[in-house]
Design an enzyme around this catalytic site. Sequence first.
Site, PDB file in Angstrom:
ATOM      1  CG  LEU A  34     -29.612 -51.210 -25.485  1.00  0.00           C
ATOM      2  CD1 LEU A  34     -28.168 -50.878 -25.821  1.00  0.00           C
ATOM      3  CD2 LEU A  34     -30.523 -50.029 -25.810  1.00  0.00           C
ATOM      4  CG  HIS A  35     -34.717 -54.024 -29.604  1.00  0.00           C
ATOM      5  ND1 HIS A  35     -34.683 -53.345 -30.802  1.00  0.00           N
ATOM      6  CD2 HIS A  35     -35.629 -53.364 -28.833  1.00  0.00           C
ATOM      7  CE1 HIS A  35     -35.536 -52.335 -30.764  1.00  0.00           C
ATOM      8  NE2 HIS A  35     -36.119 -52.318 -29.584  1.00  0.00           N
ATOM      9  CG  HIS A  38     -32.405 -49.857 -28.931  1.00  0.00           C
ATOM     10  ND1 HIS A  38     -33.005 -50.926 -28.313  1.00  0.00           N
ATOM     11  CD2 HIS A  38     -33.191 -48.778 -28.666  1.00  0.00           C
ATOM     12  CE1 HIS A  38     -34.096 -50.515 -27.685  1.00  0.00           C
ATOM     13  NE2 HIS A  38     -34.238 -49.221 -27.891  1.00  0.00           N
ATOM     14  CG  ASP A 151     -41.218 -45.598 -30.599  1.00  0.00           C
ATOM     15  OD1 ASP A 151     -42.272 -46.120 -30.196  1.00  0.00           O
ATOM     16  OD2 ASP A 151     -40.090 -46.065 -30.367  1.00  0.00           O
ATOM     17  NE  ARG A 188     -43.580 -50.351 -22.493  1.00  0.00           N
ATOM     18  CZ  ARG A 188     -43.106 -49.121 -22.692  1.00  0.00           C
ATOM     19  NH1 ARG A 188     -42.667 -48.786 -23.897  1.00  0.00           N
ATOM     20  NH2 ARG A 188     -43.053 -48.240 -21.712  1.00  0.00           N
TER      21      ARG A 188
END
Length: 278
Positions: A34-35, A38, A151, A188
């Site tokens: 998580l970052h 999120h 996304d 990522r």
Amino acid sequence: MQIVRNVPDLRAARAALTDGGRARLALVPTMGALHEGHLSLVRAAREAGHVVAASIFVNPTQFGPNEDFTRYPRDPERDCALLAEAGCALAWLPEVSTMYPPGDATSVEVAGLSVVLEGAVRPGHYRGVATVVVKLLGQVRPDAAYFGEKDWQQVQVIRRVAADLFLPVEIVVGPTLREKDGLAMSSRNRYLDPADRARAPLLHQVLRRVRAALRDGEPAAAALAAGRRALAEGGFIVDYLELVDAGTLAPLTAPDDGARLLAAARLGTTRLLDTVAV
């Protein structure tokens, strides 16, 4: 925050947290690592008045055979601590055997939206995404589900699934959160070595340049070609940089009110995605 790992416990926790269905429940589906992006979705759901659940599940069916499933970062203890701090009430951490039990034979395929752009580069990816999201929605039964703007194609696939299958859930999109240099936050990003990390903000910079060129009246084909060239010169391997309709993802030859730029490109072994509205 409650942490549950099996469906009976999930159902019991859901019933208690929603007071038997009287409180509204939101789901933030994640693959962990998580970052702040999120966590911003968790906070947005809370601010909207929801009790918030988050799922952490690295879904094997959305990874291709040569992709990063085995090395995808996993740190559930850290993730759960961050979720609790952000105000999440329930963390759902199923096993692969729970999500895909023996005899599992059903998948969800979204025609059209799933085979262009990211779907063309990663065949079968959105079948895995759509299938696992339907499973998560069926397990958690939220009133709303929160996803990130970065996304964008995934969001459109999920919106289509929810509409076509009459799923009683509101799909909410939170804005892309960025590092100070403009790089879209992503799990990522931690794969980037220092040299590639220094180059990575170029992806967003190029999208902004292309958008500015389109707004100034430059033909889309020329603006997109210049953007792809700038990325290649900056060390990226470009999978796509396209101008599309935000809803249908159909390619556009000129921007309109629903236009959006979508891009995916690689630095070394790391794929980066980004998008901006035009």
